[in-house]
Motif scaffolding. Structure first.
Motif, short mmCIF file in Angstrom:
data_model
loop_
_atom_site.label_atom_id
_atom_site.label_comp_id
_atom_site.label_asym_id
_atom_site.label_seq_id
_atom_site.Cartn_x
_atom_site.Cartn_y
_atom_site.Cartn_z
N ALA A 100 116.72 29.44 39.30
CA ALA A 100 116.72 30.13 40.85
C ALA A 100 115.62 29.50 41.51
CB ALA A 100 116.97 31.34 40.91
N ALA A 101 114.41 29.41 40.99
CA ALA A 101 113.20 28.71 41.67
C ALA A 101 113.45 27.42 41.81
CB ALA A 101 111.88 29.40 40.70
N VAL A 102 114.14 26.74 41.05
CA VAL A 102 113.95 25.12 41.27
C VAL A 102 115.21 24.50 41.29
CG1 VAL A 102 111.85 25.12 39.79
CG2 VAL A 102 114.01 24.81 38.67
N ARG A 103 116.32 25.44 41.69
CA ARG A 103 117.68 24.93 41.81
C ARG A 103 117.54 23.62 42.63
NH1 ARG A 103 122.06 27.05 40.31
NH2 ARG A 103 121.47 29.02 40.08
N THR A 104 117.02 23.39 43.71
CA THR A 104 116.92 22.36 44.85
C THR A 104 116.60 21.00 44.13
OG1 THR A 104 114.67 22.90 45.74
CG2 THR A 104 116.41 23.92 46.82
N HIS A 105 115.91 21.16 42.83
CA HIS A 105 115.62 19.84 42.15
C HIS A 105 116.48 19.43 41.21
CE1 HIS A 105 111.73 20.13 44.37
NE2 HIS A 105 111.72 21.25 43.80
N MET A 106 117.65 20.18 40.94
CA MET A 106 118.41 19.90 39.86
C MET A 106 119.60 19.17 40.68
SD MET A 106 118.35 23.63 37.62
CE MET A 106 119.89 23.10 36.78
N THR A 107 119.75 17.91 40.37
CA THR A 107 120.75 17.14 40.92
C THR A 107 122.01 16.95 40.22
OG1 THR A 107 120.20 15.11 39.60
CG2 THR A 107 118.82 15.66 41.63
N PRO A 108 123.18 16.45 40.78
CA PRO A 108 124.33 16.24 40.24
C PRO A 108 124.22 15.45 38.94
CG PRO A 108 124.69 15.90 42.77
CD PRO A 108 123.09 16.00 42.27
N ALA A 109 123.36 14.45 38.67
CA ALA A 109 123.04 13.69 37.79
C ALA A 109 122.54 14.32 36.58
CB ALA A 109 122.11 12.54 37.92
N HIS A 110 121.78 15.47 36.75
CA HIS A 110 121.27 16.35 35.66
C HIS A 110 122.58 17.29 35.20
CE1 HIS A 110 117.32 16.42 37.98
NE2 HIS A 110 117.38 15.57 36.99
N ARG A 111 123.31 17.87 36.26
CA ARG A 111 124.48 18.61 35.76
C ARG A 111 125.47 17.53 35.03
NH1 ARG A 111 122.65 20.86 40.33
NH2 ARG A 111 122.29 23.16 40.23
N LEU A 112 125.69 16.42 35.51
CA LEU A 112 126.67 15.31 34.63
C LEU A 112 126.33 15.32 33.22
CD1 LEU A 112 129.08 13.59 34.71
CD2 LEU A 112 127.44 11.99 35.39
N ALA A 113 124.87 14.81 33.20
CA ALA A 113 124.23 14.90 31.67
C ALA A 113 124.30 15.89 30.94
CB ALA A 113 122.86 14.53 31.93
N ALA A 114 124.40 17.27 31.47
CA ALA A 114 124.56 18.47 30.71
C ALA A 114 125.94 18.51 30.20
CB ALA A 114 124.21 19.54 32.04
N ARG A 115 127.01 18.36 31.32
CA ARG A 115 128.56 18.37 31.02
C ARG A 115 128.72 17.51 29.76
NH1 ARG A 115 129.18 19.68 35.96
NH2 ARG A 115 129.32 17.07 36.70
N GLU A 116 128.16 16.24 29.97
CA GLU A 116 128.44 15.16 28.85
C GLU A 116 127.87 15.90 27.39
OE1 GLU A 116 127.61 11.30 30.13
OE2 GLU A 116 129.07 11.50 31.79
N ALA A 117 126.48 16.12 27.56
CA ALA A 117 126.02 16.57 26.47
C ALA A 117 126.59 17.61 25.56
CB ALA A 117 124.47 16.73 26.55
N LEU A 118 126.99 18.64 26.35
CA LEU A 118 127.59 19.95 25.85
C LEU A 118 129.08 19.35 25.39
CD1 LEU A 118 126.69 22.67 28.17
CD2 LEU A 118 125.90 22.33 25.84
N SER A 119 129.76 18.43 25.92
CA SER A 119 131.23 18.12 25.41
C SER A 119 131.11 17.31 24.06
CB SER A 119 131.87 17.38 26.56
OG SER A 119 131.39 15.99 26.77
N GLN A 120 129.86 16.81 23.98
CA GLN A 120 129.73 15.95 22.58
C GLN A 120 129.82 16.75 21.55
OE1 GLN A 120 126.65 13.19 22.71
NE2 GLN A 120 127.79 11.67 23.91
N ASP A 121 128.99 18.27 21.74
CA ASP A 121 128.88 18.98 20.69
C ASP A 121 130.16 20.10 20.33
OD1 ASP A 121 126.41 18.24 20.35
OD2 ASP A 121 125.50 19.73 21.79
N GLN A 122 131.28 19.65 21.11
CA GLN A 122 132.32 20.52 20.75
C GLN A 122 133.34 19.87 19.95
OE1 GLN A 122 133.91 21.75 24.56
NE2 GLN A 122 131.90 22.90 25.05
#
Length: 122
Positions: A100-122
């Motif tokens: 919540a404190a740093v949400r403005t610094h989290m970009t769509p690229a970070h979220r895309l990287a997260a989605r891809e990383a999590l989908s690889q582990d499933q």
């Protein structure tokens, strides 16, 4: 683990930095996999990880995120993670506050990287 260009600011001046980097990364992913069933916003946690590693993230935001992620991966915390039902509640509280404190610094690229990383582990 997925490596993305620009999300790699583990650069220290010591000779043991690569070993420390590998250890931190391994502990993060091991804990993330274990916590995925208990933390309802795991994608945001992984996005926070990528945000913390991004060279363009301000130092203050990195500090907040790395402190919260460090608490998340440490084996000793306020409520031990092995306690079923309660183990990750303190981690969730710390991570929620940090994100919540740093949400403005989290970009769509970070979220895309997260989605891809999590989908690889499933």
């Amino acid at each position: 683990m997925v490596k993305f260009p620009g999300f790699d600011s583990f650069r220290g001046g010591t000779n043991d930095a690569p070993a420390s980097e590998a250890e931190v990364r391994e502990k993060f992913w091991r804990t993330a996999k274990r916590a995925a069933r208990h933390v309802p916003f795991m994608e945001e946690v992984v996005a926070a990880y990528y945000c913390a590693l991004d060279k363009d993230t301000p130092l203050r935001a990195k500090g907040i995120l790395l402190a919260a992620l460090g608490y998340f991966i440490l084996p000793v915390d306020t409520i031990p993670d092995v306690i079923l039902g309660l183990g990750f509640t303190d981690d969730i509280a710390v991570l929620t506050a940090a994100i919540a404190a740093v949400r403005t610094h989290m970009t769509p690229a970070h979220r895309l990287a997260a989605r891809e990383a999590l989908s690889q582990d499933q």
